[in-house]
Structures are given as structure tokens and as C-alpha cells.
Design an enzyme around this catalytic site. Sequence first.
Site, PDB file in Angstrom:
ATOM      1  CD  GLU A 173      -5.424  -2.409   1.636  1.00  0.00           C
ATOM      2  OE1 GLU A 173      -5.691  -1.795   0.583  1.00  0.00           O
ATOM      3  OE2 GLU A 173      -4.924  -1.865   2.633  1.00  0.00           O
ATOM      4  CD1 TRP A 175     -19.077  13.080  11.347  1.00  0.00           C
ATOM      5  CD2 TRP A 175     -19.191  11.386   9.881  1.00  0.00           C
ATOM      6  NE1 TRP A 175     -18.502  11.993  11.924  1.00  0.00           N
ATOM      7  CE2 TRP A 175     -18.549  10.941  11.058  1.00  0.00           C
ATOM      8  CE3 TRP A 175     -19.364  10.497   8.830  1.00  0.00           C
ATOM      9  CZ2 TRP A 175     -18.092   9.635  11.197  1.00  0.00           C
ATOM     10  CZ3 TRP A 175     -18.907   9.199   8.968  1.00  0.00           C
ATOM     11  CH2 TRP A 175     -18.273   8.774  10.140  1.00  0.00           C
ATOM     12  CB  THR A 234      -0.878   0.023   1.266  1.00  0.00           C
ATOM     13  OG1 THR A 234      -0.002   0.017   2.400  1.00  0.00           O
ATOM     14  CG2 THR A 234      -1.780  -1.190   1.346  1.00  0.00           C
ATOM     15  CE  LYS A 241     -18.121  12.719  14.293  1.00  0.00           C
ATOM     16  NZ  LYS A 241     -17.957  11.671  15.227  1.00  0.00           N
TER      17      LYS A 241
HETATM   18  P1  AMP Z   1      -5.204   2.427  -3.102  1.00  0.00           P
HETATM   19  O1  AMP Z   1      -5.080   1.286  -2.182  1.00  0.00           O
HETATM   20  O2  AMP Z   1      -3.961   3.239  -3.218  1.00  0.00           O
HETATM   21  O3  AMP Z   1      -5.713   1.985  -4.425  1.00  0.00           O
HETATM   22  O4  AMP Z   1      -6.287   3.410  -2.473  1.00  0.00           O
HETATM   23  C1  AMP Z   1      -7.570   2.946  -2.145  1.00  0.00           C
HETATM   24  C2  AMP Z   1      -8.441   4.092  -1.724  1.00  0.00           C
HETATM   25  O5  AMP Z   1      -8.609   5.016  -2.791  1.00  0.00           O
HETATM   26  C3  AMP Z   1      -9.844   3.697  -1.374  1.00  0.00           C
HETATM   27  O6  AMP Z   1      -9.946   3.159  -0.077  1.00  0.00           O
HETATM   28  C4  AMP Z   1     -10.586   5.007  -1.526  1.00  0.00           C
HETATM   29  O7  AMP Z   1     -10.419   5.836  -0.397  1.00  0.00           O
HETATM   30  C5  AMP Z   1      -9.880   5.636  -2.694  1.00  0.00           C
HETATM   31  N1  AMP Z   1     -10.639   5.415  -3.932  1.00  0.00           N
HETATM   32  C6  AMP Z   1     -10.442   4.495  -4.875  1.00  0.00           C
HETATM   33  N2  AMP Z   1     -11.331   4.640  -5.882  1.00  0.00           N
HETATM   34  C7  AMP Z   1     -12.125   5.680  -5.559  1.00  0.00           C
HETATM   35  C8  AMP Z   1     -13.245   6.322  -6.168  1.00  0.00           C
HETATM   36  N3  AMP Z   1     -13.719   5.959  -7.350  1.00  0.00           N
HETATM   37  N4  AMP Z   1     -13.817   7.359  -5.512  1.00  0.00           N
HETATM   38  C9  AMP Z   1     -13.349   7.772  -4.315  1.00  0.00           C
HETATM   39  N5  AMP Z   1     -12.297   7.221  -3.691  1.00  0.00           N
HETATM   40  C10 AMP Z   1     -11.687   6.182  -4.301  1.00  0.00           C
END
Ligand code: AMP
Length: 544
Positions: free
Chosen positions: A334, A448, A189, A443
Amino acid sequence: MFGLMQDRPLMISSIITHAARQHAKAEVVSKNLDGSISRSTYAEVEHRARRLAKALVLLGIRAEDRVATVALNSCRHVELYYAISGTGAICHTINPRLSPDDFAYVVNHATDRIISVDPVFVPLIAAVAPLIAAHVRAIVVMGARAEMPNLTLPHGMDLLCYEDLIDSADADYIWPEFDERTAASLCYTSGTTGRPKGVLYSHRSTLLHALAVNVGDVIGIRAVDRILPVVPMFHVNAWGIPYSAPMAGAALIMPGRHLDGASIANLFNAEKVTISCGVPTVWLGLLQHLRASGERIDTIRRLTVGGSAVPRSMTEAFGTEYNVELGQGWGMTEMSPVGTYCQPNAANADLTGEDLLRLREKQGRALWGVEMRIVGDDGAALPWDGVAFGLLQVRGPWVCSAYFGEAPNSALDADGWFSTGDIATIDADGFMEITDRAKDVIKSGGEWISSVQLENIAAGHPDVAEAAIIAARHPKWDERPLLIVTPKPGHEIDVATVMDVFEGKIASWWKPDDVVVLSDLPHTATGKVHKMVLRDKYKDHLVK
Ligand code: AMP
């Protein structure tokens, strides 16, 4: 009683052998660093991957060994994906934008034995080599002998040439079969709030995910398509495209290093690309280029976008100005990564105009294979009414159960749910919408405010290129939204008009307390706005 169907394991090698047999001439095109184009086919990729696999075995690579890649999207990177996983070893893709410290951390945590590196990233290896000398036995430079750099490595770490390795091995290697649950690839990650954590995909999870993203309501790749993943192969396997494209028989167009709007539009047109995938910032750059140059992208039938929320203004612009559908997906490292995709279902099939745009703001419906739910602070499941919001949890065969090196199932709760860290609503038709990352939630006086919704509205202002909302400390309300924006090239931002765009679209108390204009926003290694950096700098903006 078991069914009487053949129990053939789901092997990653089966994808490339299928493509080599059924789609032998389908192209894998790479844009090289010098701007030239190289062309290969699935038949050649499979042949070379087999030779590379044999070379790796001759170098002493065994099942479960980690072989890393630090590389752009290219044909050689595809060959490595198949060669490494095909032998039963684990392909660890490393994000070259990691800090040197995190880079060394992930190499040592994964105990990588070999690192394959694009020539462009050799300086990065030179900088970290002393820090990774404990486990790494060889650096393979992904090029021909003439491209080999002059690089001195620590004692015990060899410098090898990719093309020499392939030449040194014959193609009598036979892809082995083993348990489909065997680990195939590893991705860390981005670790914006701590050390990166390793997600370990299996052959089975990779194939099921590749099949699931290939259905019509998701990326929907066909044999006649030409797909260009802008999303990098060094992060979450480029959304699985290097697996789903050969599975379908579609041509793969690999863009290499230049991902600015002009380079992408150029490659779309030169290679007659029909589908492409990228994060919103990539499509923002493309849109700006198209508008400034007057260039068209008429071969494109679908652009897929995800990684962060997609402003409605962007979906609208591609639809109305370029007749291109911008389809939003959501997922995470993940989750391999795709979990949901937003396409209308029967209940929404007749939507047009504003109503359709509103639907497309949502992150969409769960793919088959992914279960999702939202829960409140007490852990109880919340209703699917499009109003109640809570922590989004997921389960499924391509969702992580534990991070690499940690206890089995340690990433799950007692019922097997993985908490995504996203806050979301789910409506009665099953469409999920992210309102926030849990750590980005604002918040205000105990209530929220959705940063995603405010960012989306701000991005609709004609002079705004990118918008980020952060929680700024406030003496009375605890936290209030602060808007940070960047101008489009050649535009100037009048703060008062930015505030006006919120009028009538949200409750008045949601309106940001102030607007900060910057020339650029900081981005994470995976291209998302780096809110932690912004928060560190501007969290006291309203109390100063
Ligand atoms: P990553 O593991 O780097 O791919 O990041 C994952 C995170 O990216 C997710 O938990 C979301 O918070 C954000 N994310 C991925 N796709 C979207 C989307 N279409 N809209 C909003 N947030 C997204």
C-alpha cells in the site's frame, strides 16, 4: 498566485526516454531460464517498449485497460512495464505463487484484457485459463516464436508471441502525455487473511516514490551503479527499482529464476553488481552459501533488505565478514512500497559496534514524503520516546487511499491516515521500530510481548537458520510465546541452548514457553514466514 514554472506532468514514459537519451548505453542484463545471459541497453529498451506499446494499441488496448504480467525479473518485463503504462493502460503484475483460486480471483477482479506470461509460467495459465475466460482476450508468451508452447486456450482467448508482436509494430509511436494522476500499475496484496486487495499506483506516485528511494540515505542509486533487484517485479514493482535505476542511469541486472545463494553470488561477481535488494530469507541463503563456499562479494557496496524484520546477527555477519552494509527499509504494498529506511542521522553518526547494530535493528526514519505516527487504542497519538508502542499510521503521495474497486478514500480515517496494521515505537530521533504485526501480537496476561524482538534474538543462535514466534493458547496467561526454529544446513538444534540465548536480553516472563524444531518454515507468496499456517498448526501446542 501560481508559480510560473512549467507544468509538465510526471509521466512514467519520461523515465525511459530520459534513460535512452542520457544513459543510452547503460545495460539491462537478464539471466535467462537456461542460464545464458542476454544484454540490452536503455536505448534498446525504450525503442522496443515503443514498438510494444504500438502493438498493444493495435490489439485494441485503450487507456485504463488492464494488461497483466506473470513474469520474473527480466528485460522483457521492464519493456512491458514501460509499454503498458506508457500508453495510459494499467500494468497489473501478478504473483505467480498465488493459489490458482486467488490467481483467477485477481485476474477477474482486475478484468485483465491481456496477460503476458514468462514461458516458465505457461502451465499456470493452462491450469486457470477456463476460470479467467470472461475478460482475458489474449495470452502473450514472453519469448521468440521458437519458444511458443503448445497450448489450447478457451474460445475467444488468443495465444500470441511477444517477439512477433514487437516485430509487427514500427517505432513511430509517440508516448502520449496525460494527467499525472492517471493509474499506471496495479498490485494485489498477498491476502494471507482474506482475498487479495488491489493497490492502484499512479504515474505521479510512481515517479515521486522512485525519486525518494534514490536519495543517498535510502537506496541511493548512482549512474555508475549496477543494481540487481532480487525482489520480484511481480510484487510492488520490485520496490520501484525498475523506475529508479533508469532514472539514475544505473545498469539493471535481472536475475530471472535462480535466487539461491550460489546463483546470486555468481551473478554479483560476474556482473560486478554494486547494490542489491531482497527480503531477509534471500540474504540468509546468500550468507549460508558464502560461508560454505568461501566465495566473496567484493563489488557490493550496499545490500538493501526489507519485507520482514532483519535479524541483528545477519546485519553483523555481512558487516564484519564481508564488509557489506545491510540497510533495512520498511514498507508495504500500500506504500509503493518504501516508507522508512534506517541510516544514522547526525544524532547517531558516531555510533559504532553494538550501538550501531542496535540502531540498525530499527526500521528507520520516514522518507521525505511520508508522514508517520503511532496511536493507542483510543486513536490518540503516542509520544516519540522509543518506549510507547501503538498502531503505525502513514500519509503521503505514494500511500494508498482506497483499494481498487472501492469507494474513494475508503482506506483512510477522517484525517487521511492509513493504518498499516503494524505495531511500532518511534524514538526521539524519529527512528521507527516494528514490534509486531497487529494480528501477530502476543498478549500474555494482558501484557504485550514483541514477537519481532524474540525472533531476532533466536536468529542469533549459531545453529538457527530461521525463527518464528507465534501466540499459543495458554490456560492461565491466555497466550504465551511459542518459538519455532529451523536449523542451518548441517547443524542440529539443542533446544536448551536456544532457550539460553534469551538470558539477560529480555524480561524473564517474555521467554518462549517452548521450542519446536522444524526442517522448514512455511512462507507466503511474498517470502514472509506464513505465521497463520504455523498458528493453525501449533496454537494448541501448550494446552495439549
Ligand atoms: P507487503 O505488503 O507484502 O509488502 O507486506 C507489508 C508488511 O511487511 C508490513 O506491514 C510489515 O508488517 C512487514 N514489513 C515490511 N518491511 C519490514 C521490516 N523491515 N521489518 C519488519 N516488518 C516489515
